[in-house]
Design a protein around this motif. Structure first.
Motif, short mmCIF file in Angstrom:
data_model
loop_
_atom_site.label_atom_id
_atom_site.label_comp_id
_atom_site.label_asym_id
_atom_site.label_seq_id
_atom_site.Cartn_x
_atom_site.Cartn_y
_atom_site.Cartn_z
N ASN A 1 5.66 -34.97 39.64
CA ASN A 1 4.74 -34.79 38.51
C ASN A 1 4.50 -33.35 38.13
OD1 ASN A 1 4.57 -37.54 38.67
ND2 ASN A 1 2.55 -37.58 39.62
N GLY A 2 5.24 -32.42 38.70
CA GLY A 2 5.17 -31.03 38.27
C GLY A 2 4.00 -30.24 38.80
N LEU A 3 3.32 -30.73 39.83
CA LEU A 3 2.19 -29.99 40.36
C LEU A 3 2.62 -28.84 41.27
CD1 LEU A 3 -0.87 -30.32 40.02
CD2 LEU A 3 -0.93 -31.46 42.23
N GLY A 4 3.88 -28.84 41.67
CA GLY A 4 4.36 -27.77 42.53
C GLY A 4 4.50 -26.45 41.81
N ARG A 5 4.64 -26.51 40.50
CA ARG A 5 4.75 -25.26 39.73
C ARG A 5 4.05 -25.46 38.39
NH1 ARG A 5 10.23 -21.99 37.79
NH2 ARG A 5 9.12 -20.21 36.88
N VAL A 6 2.84 -24.99 38.30
CA VAL A 6 2.05 -25.08 37.07
C VAL A 6 2.34 -23.83 36.25
CG1 VAL A 6 -0.26 -25.27 36.09
CG2 VAL A 6 0.28 -26.43 38.23
N ALA A 7 2.99 -24.00 35.10
CA ALA A 7 3.40 -22.87 34.27
C ALA A 7 2.32 -22.40 33.32
CB ALA A 7 4.66 -23.24 33.48
N ALA A 8 1.22 -23.14 33.20
CA ALA A 8 0.15 -22.73 32.29
C ALA A 8 -0.53 -21.48 32.84
CB ALA A 8 -0.87 -23.86 32.13
N ARG A 9 -1.00 -20.62 31.93
CA ARG A 9 -1.57 -19.35 32.34
C ARG A 9 -3.09 -19.32 32.17
NH1 ARG A 9 1.93 -14.32 30.29
NH2 ARG A 9 0.62 -13.39 31.91
N LEU A 10 -3.62 -19.96 31.14
CA LEU A 10 -5.06 -19.96 30.93
C LEU A 10 -5.74 -20.93 31.90
CD1 LEU A 10 -5.27 -19.94 27.04
CD2 LEU A 10 -5.37 -17.99 28.59
N GLU A 11 -7.00 -20.67 32.19
CA GLU A 11 -7.72 -21.50 33.16
C GLU A 11 -7.89 -22.93 32.64
OE1 GLU A 11 -11.95 -21.62 35.62
OE2 GLU A 11 -11.51 -19.97 34.24
N ASN A 12 -8.33 -23.07 31.39
CA ASN A 12 -8.53 -24.42 30.84
C ASN A 12 -7.23 -25.18 30.72
OD1 ASN A 12 -11.27 -23.92 30.60
ND2 ASN A 12 -11.11 -23.18 28.50
N THR A 13 -6.16 -24.48 30.34
CA THR A 13 -4.85 -25.14 30.22
C THR A 13 -4.34 -25.57 31.60
OG1 THR A 13 -4.43 -23.58 28.42
CG2 THR A 13 -2.60 -24.96 29.12
N SER A 14 -4.56 -24.74 32.59
CA SER A 14 -4.13 -25.10 33.95
C SER A 14 -4.89 -26.33 34.45
CB SER A 14 -4.37 -23.93 34.90
OG SER A 14 -3.64 -22.79 34.50
N ARG A 15 -6.18 -26.39 34.17
CA ARG A 15 -6.95 -27.57 34.56
C ARG A 15 -6.43 -28.82 33.87
NH1 ARG A 15 -11.84 -26.67 37.15
NH2 ARG A 15 -12.42 -24.48 37.41
N CYS A 16 -6.05 -28.69 32.61
CA CYS A 16 -5.53 -29.83 31.87
C CYS A 16 -4.20 -30.30 32.45
CB CYS A 16 -5.37 -29.46 30.39
SG CYS A 16 -4.73 -30.79 29.35
N VAL A 17 -3.31 -29.36 32.75
CA VAL A 17 -2.00 -29.70 33.31
C VAL A 17 -2.15 -30.39 34.66
CG1 VAL A 17 0.17 -28.76 34.17
CG2 VAL A 17 -0.80 -27.92 32.03
N ILE A 18 -3.05 -29.86 35.51
CA ILE A 18 -3.27 -30.44 36.83
C ILE A 18 -3.87 -31.83 36.70
CG2 ILE A 18 -4.55 -30.18 38.99
CD1 ILE A 18 -4.29 -27.16 38.62
N GLY A 19 -4.82 -32.01 35.76
CA GLY A 19 -5.42 -33.31 35.56
C GLY A 19 -4.43 -34.34 35.08
N VAL A 20 -3.53 -33.95 34.20
CA VAL A 20 -2.50 -34.87 33.71
C VAL A 20 -1.55 -35.27 34.84
CG1 VAL A 20 -0.53 -35.09 32.17
CG2 VAL A 20 -2.65 -34.10 31.33
N ALA A 21 -1.19 -34.29 35.68
CA ALA A 21 -0.29 -34.58 36.81
C ALA A 21 -0.95 -35.55 37.79
CB ALA A 21 0.08 -33.28 37.51
#
Length: 241
Positions: A221-241
């Motif tokens: 699910n891509g949690l090993g490498r989160v490419a988002a840079r902003l804090e809110n975007t990173s939280r969104c990517v992690i939540g989706v994963a």
């Protein structure tokens, strides 16, 4: 104004590429880099005093630079190697160093995720970029479970870090079996000790799906490498994963 950018870069590379670094060399190199930054910040302050207006992004960068300068200046002066809310990245100021003590990487950078696994469903209990103790969330997670299912669980398959006097007393009062070895000295009764070891081994085997959930999240699910840079975007990517 003279920024001495090339000289600062050469001095940094000279230290970073050296195999052996003494404490004296490291302190001298950090002091030199801080002097470069102090000179450049002084130029910017003079520009602003003379009527130059900065954009919002430039103001944020200047604020980060002054905070970073003060943090790095205080640590050598006080002879400490840590400081609260330490900045390690200008592009991602929300990132904090998290000491883990692993053989591969003693310190990790990124989000710290706390999950619970119930009947195959993983829920995100806490997501933070700061280092925290997972045992502090024990009671919050238990109360969320009770509000969600209407009762406390029969047993909790958790790590040893969760076993302290407060959590053990709470589980004993509510009739919950918290996995792991007992605190204090081992019992004198060897048969009881063998029974506890057998139960502990069974609980460890039953707890493997939790570690497997992290592995699946990282590999599939891509949690090993989160490419988002902003804090809110990173939280969104992690939540989706």
């Amino acid at each position: 104004p003279r920024t001495y950018r090339k000289q600062a870069r050469n001095a940094y590379q000279k230290l970073s590429k050296s195999k052996k670094r003494t404490t004296k060399q490291l302190r001298k190199a950090i002091k030199a880099q801080l002097q470069y930054i102090r000179r450049d910040v002084g130029y910017m302050v003079r520009f602003v005093q003379n009527g130059v207006s900065l954009s919002d992004a430039q103001k944020d960068t200047m604020s980060l630079m002054t905070t970073l300068y003060e943090q790095q200046r205080i640590m050598p002066e006080t002879r400490t190697h840590s400081i609260p809310h330490r900045l390690v990245s200008l592009s991602q100021p929300h990132i904090r160093p998290i000491p883990r003590g692993k053989a591969r990487a003693k310190t990790e950078f990124g989000a710290k995720l706390h999950i619970s696994l119930v009947n195959g469903y993983a829920r995100m209990e806490r997501l933070s970029f700061d280092a925290y103790n997972e045992a502090d969330d024990f009671f919050h997670i238990i109360e969320r479970y009770r509000s969600r299912y209407g009762c406390y669980p029969d047993r909790i398959l958790a790590d040893r870090i969760y076993r302290n006097r407060e959590t053990l007393a709470f589980c004993k009062k509510e009739g919950i079996r918290l996995t792991g070895p007992a605190l204090g000295r081992p019992p004198k009764d060897k048969s009881l000790s063998r029974e506890q070891k057998r139960q502990e081994y069974t609980d460890i085997c039953d707890r493997n799906p939790v570690e497997g959930a992290f592995g699946t999240l990282k590999t599939a699910n891509g949690l090993g490498r989160v490419a988002a840079r902003l804090e809110n975007t990173s939280r969104c990517v992690i939540g989706v994963a």
